[in-house]
Scaffold this active site. Structure first.
Site, PDB file in Angstrom:
ATOM      1  N   ARG A 252       0.948  -1.172  -0.195  1.00 23.04           N
ATOM      2  CA  ARG A 252      -0.130  -0.021   0.022  1.00 23.04           C
ATOM      3  C   ARG A 252       0.732   1.147  -0.053  1.00 23.04           C
ATOM      4  O   ARG A 252       1.569   1.374   1.129  1.00 23.04           O
ATOM      5  CB  ARG A 252      -0.873  -0.076   1.276  1.00 23.04           C
ATOM      6  CG  ARG A 252      -1.871   1.219   1.281  1.00 23.04           C
ATOM      7  CD  ARG A 252      -2.846   1.090   2.648  1.00 23.04           C
ATOM      8  NE  ARG A 252      -3.632   2.384   2.657  1.00 23.04           N
ATOM      9  CZ  ARG A 252      -3.355   3.139   3.601  1.00 23.04           C
ATOM     10  NH1 ARG A 252      -2.614   2.947   4.705  1.00 23.04           N
ATOM     11  NH2 ARG A 252      -4.217   4.344   3.472  1.00 23.04           N
TER      12      ARG A 252
ATOM     13  N   HIS B 116      -2.727  11.025   1.298  1.00 25.29           N
ATOM     14  CA  HIS B 116      -2.349  10.497   2.395  1.00 25.29           C
ATOM     15  C   HIS B 116      -1.618  11.919   2.918  1.00 25.29           C
ATOM     16  O   HIS B 116      -0.231  11.993   3.321  1.00 25.29           O
ATOM     17  CB  HIS B 116      -1.092   9.571   2.569  1.00 25.29           C
ATOM     18  CG  HIS B 116      -0.961   8.595   3.867  1.00 25.29           C
ATOM     19  ND1 HIS B 116      -1.248   7.412   3.961  1.00 25.29           N
ATOM     20  CD2 HIS B 116      -0.831   9.101   4.851  1.00 25.29           C
ATOM     21  CE1 HIS B 116      -0.961   7.219   5.106  1.00 25.29           C
ATOM     22  NE2 HIS B 116      -0.900   8.372   5.915  1.00 25.29           N
TER      23      HIS B 116
ATOM     24  N   GLU C 216      -7.588   8.252   6.102  1.00 23.08           N
ATOM     25  CA  GLU C 216      -7.900   8.887   7.642  1.00 23.08           C
ATOM     26  C   GLU C 216      -8.120  10.257   7.471  1.00 23.08           C
ATOM     27  O   GLU C 216      -7.511  11.284   8.138  1.00 23.08           O
ATOM     28  CB  GLU C 216      -6.676   8.700   8.524  1.00 23.08           C
ATOM     29  CG  GLU C 216      -6.176   7.381   8.726  1.00 23.08           C
ATOM     30  CD  GLU C 216      -4.989   7.333   9.769  1.00 23.08           C
ATOM     31  OE1 GLU C 216      -4.656   8.289  10.198  1.00 23.08           O
ATOM     32  OE2 GLU C 216      -5.024   6.145  10.296  1.00 23.08           O
TER      33      GLU C 216
ATOM     34  N   ASN D 296      -7.761   1.632   9.444  1.00 16.29           N
ATOM     35  CA  ASN D 296      -6.387   1.803  10.293  1.00 16.29           C
ATOM     36  C   ASN D 296      -6.730   1.579  11.844  1.00 16.29           C
ATOM     37  O   ASN D 296      -7.457   2.175  12.302  1.00 16.29           O
ATOM     38  CB  ASN D 296      -5.720   2.999  10.079  1.00 16.29           C
ATOM     39  CG  ASN D 296      -5.250   2.965   8.533  1.00 16.29           C
ATOM     40  OD1 ASN D 296      -5.437   2.303   7.787  1.00 16.29           O
ATOM     41  ND2 ASN D 296      -4.751   4.175   8.293  1.00 16.29           N
TER      42      ASN D 296
ATOM     43  N   TYR E  66      -4.603   1.023  15.749  1.00 20.58           N
ATOM     44  CA  TYR E  66      -3.593   0.951  16.452  1.00 20.58           C
ATOM     45  C   TYR E  66      -3.967   0.706  18.123  1.00 20.58           C
ATOM     46  O   TYR E  66      -3.194   0.091  18.487  1.00 20.58           O
ATOM     47  CB  TYR E  66      -2.676   2.514  16.413  1.00 20.58           C
ATOM     48  CG  TYR E  66      -2.181   2.537  14.881  1.00 20.58           C
ATOM     49  CD1 TYR E  66      -0.934   1.962  14.851  1.00 20.58           C
ATOM     50  CD2 TYR E  66      -2.728   3.173  14.053  1.00 20.58           C
ATOM     51  CE1 TYR E  66      -0.092   2.404  13.563  1.00 20.58           C
ATOM     52  CE2 TYR E  66      -2.150   3.334  12.662  1.00 20.58           C
ATOM     53  CZ  TYR E  66      -1.106   2.753  12.462  1.00 20.58           C
ATOM     54  OH  TYR E  66      -0.484   2.812  11.356  1.00 20.58           O
TER      55      TYR E  66
ATOM     56  N   GLU F 163      -3.929  -0.475   7.980  1.00 18.80           N
ATOM     57  CA  GLU F 163      -2.532  -0.250   8.583  1.00 18.80           C
ATOM     58  C   GLU F 163      -2.883  -0.615  10.103  1.00 18.80           C
ATOM     59  O   GLU F 163      -3.950  -0.670  10.633  1.00 18.80           O
ATOM     60  CB  GLU F 163      -2.536   1.355   8.901  1.00 18.80           C
ATOM     61  CG  GLU F 163      -1.792   2.231   7.804  1.00 18.80           C
ATOM     62  CD  GLU F 163      -2.019   3.606   7.978  1.00 18.80           C
ATOM     63  OE1 GLU F 163      -1.242   3.996   9.168  1.00 18.80           O
ATOM     64  OE2 GLU F 163      -1.991   4.519   7.051  1.00 18.80           O
TER      65      GLU F 163
END
Ligand code: GBH
Length: 483
Positions: free
Chosen positions: A81, A125, A170, A298, A300, A375
């Site tokens: 990606r 991005h 995002e 994504n 985290y 991600e």
């Protein structure tokens, strides 16, 4: 830690990938006809980026791309990606394309194809051409229209080489960190502009998908969201309402228009004191809602919130640099509490179960929507040590391996429970420019030495290569080279 049972079986065709973004790795900021972006500008604002770091050179991927494709090949990943720098291919954000820039991505995509690596390409991005910011940025509608023209041009130039187009990465960060808290470019602290940016980013997505599919009928399209997993600090109604409020601002304000064709009424009510939402014009919502071949996620960490009552300052341990202005528009009475448990070097808590929940929650709400984890990864304070036996440099990043293993297991658990997850992309292929943190935070499977740019495989890279090649979850002790 992982109580998630997994057979280590992933569906056939499941993509194992790594991810990067143009500004974070390319460098060559003033080379090859590239124009300035809002991140070039923010990096020159004193105090905006830790250590005064910039993406001028970064990982020098612009010159080392062939070597980096070799690394991907050695890792055995089936997908990669990457993002296109808008100001590299269209320096002013409008008008003529920069042939040299287009050629760079054409060569890169060709090299990936030769190795059989599926390219997921993100069009945006976070690196808006500076000229478009000067004309109002994401706070104005014209930026969404310019984005659709850029997307159409890329589809025309690179269409046959791209497996999946991701419009935006995002948009939460672009809108709220860029225009409300100002810790990201363009560094504005205007909550009303942040809400306008939310809408113009949603609109940009819809217009771009339409344009891409006009150029390439049936083109596979997606968007990647950083959906937040919220936990209420208590079982109280007040805390549940705090979750409702931030879930609206972070998640439903994107999922609503993108997948259901409407903005959540509660978000509009919560923010009525900041904006009347008159930037949403007739017909916009039909444009925003386009079928998505994949919804990128994504993930985290998770976020714990509480409704603030009482005196003093609300707690704001939300994992961002402390700023005077919150990214959470009209939510000053929501507290962001430190999460218990282990943390990464970012201060983010480690909670793999949140990823399972997130994927299953999406699957329940949107049962037919294919998903991908675009991600997931962790920053830790890596150390380079010499391996006397092998005579090479090593990074024994056990914590990163454990993080990746537990999160891949969390994806497996979601798949076992029925979620349609098509791939997993580790963030990141290599250490890179971590936005406001500069080069101080390292997320890579490959270590990058600054400023030489030399790449070294961390133990996590060897571990990930075993996973990518076998499609089965290796044990943590299987990290590192054996042959
Ligand atoms: C991603 O951003 C980016 O796509 C990537 O470029 C970046 O390098 C990578 O992650 C690592 O940071 O305010 O309490 O909700 C992730 C950005 C991090 C934003 C977590 C939201 C949650 C804190 N997200 N953050 S909170």
């Amino acid at each position: 830690m992982s109580t998630i049972s997994t057979t280590g079986q992933f569906p056939p065709g499941f993509l194992w990938g790594t991810a990067t973004a143009a500004y974070q790795i390319e460098g060559a900021a003033a080379e090859g006809g590239r124009g300035p972006s809002i991140w070039d500008t923010l990096c020159r604002v004193p105090g905006a980026v830790q250590g005064g770091d910039t993406g001028d050179v970064a990982c020098d991927h612009y010159h080392r791309w062939a070597e980096d494709v070799d690394h991907l090949d050695r890792l055995g990943v089936s997908a990669y990606r990457l993002s296109i720098s808008w100001s590299r291919v269209q320096p002013g954000g409008r008008g003529p394309l920069n042939r040299e820039g287009v050629e760079f991505y054409r060569n890169l995509l060709d090299a990936l194809r030769e190795r059989g690596i599926t390219p997921y390409v993100t069009l945006y991005h976070w690196d808006l051409p500076q000229e478009l910011e000067d004309a109002g940025g994401w706070a104005v509608r014209e930026t969404a229209e310019a984005f659709a023209d850029y997307a159409r041009a890329m589809a025309r130039e690179l269409g046959d080489r791209v497996a999946l187009w991701t419009t935006l990465n995002e948009p939460w960060c672009s809108a709220y960190l860029g225009y409300a808290s100002g810790v990201h470019a363009p560094g504005r602290t205007e909550p009303a502009a942040a809400l306008a940016a939310v809408h113009h980013l949603n609109l940009a997505h819809g217009l771009a998908v339409r344009a891409i599919r006009e150029e390439i009928p049936g083109a596979a399209c997606s968007i990647t969201l950083n959906l937040h997993v919220f936990r209420a600090a208590s079982g109280s109604a007040a805390d549940a309402d705090a979750v409702r409020q931030v879930d609206g601002l972070a998640n439903r304000v994107f999922l609503g228009p993108l997948l259901e064709g409407a903005y959540p009424a509660d978000v509009q009510a919560d923010t009525a004191g900041v904006s009347d939402w008159s930037f949403v014009l007739d017909g916009d919502l039909e444009l925003v809602r386009q079928p998505l071949d994949v919804l990128g996620v994504n993930y985290y960490s998770s976020t714990r919130v509480r409704r603030f009552v009482g005196d003093g300052e609300p707690v704001r341990a939300d994992g961002h640099k402390t700023t005077a202005v919150s990214p959470w528009v009209a939510a000053d009475d929501v507290e962001f509490l430190p999460q218990p448990g282990p943390r990464t070097a970012m201060g983010w808590n480690v909670e793999p179960a949140g990823l399972t929940e997130l994927l299953l929650g999406l699957h329940e709400t949107y049962p037919d929507q294919a998903l991908a984890v675009t991600e997931n990864g962790a920053a830790f304070d890596d150390e380079v040590v010499e391996d006397p036996a092998l005579g090479i440099d090593r990074v024994h990043d056990v914590a990163r391996v454990a993080y990746l293993r537990d999160h891949v297991a969390a994806v497996a658990a979601a798949i076992d429970a029925g979620a349609d997850v098509r791939g997993y992309f580790a963030w990141s292929l290599m250490d890179n420019f971590e936005w406001a943190y500069g080069f101080s935070k390292r997320f890579g499977l490959l270590r990058v030495d600054y400023p030489t740019g030399e790449r070294t495989w961390k133990d996590s890279a060897y571990w990930y290569a075993r996973l990518a090649r076998s499609g089965r979850l290796p044990a943590v002790f299987e990290a590192g080279p054996t042959d």
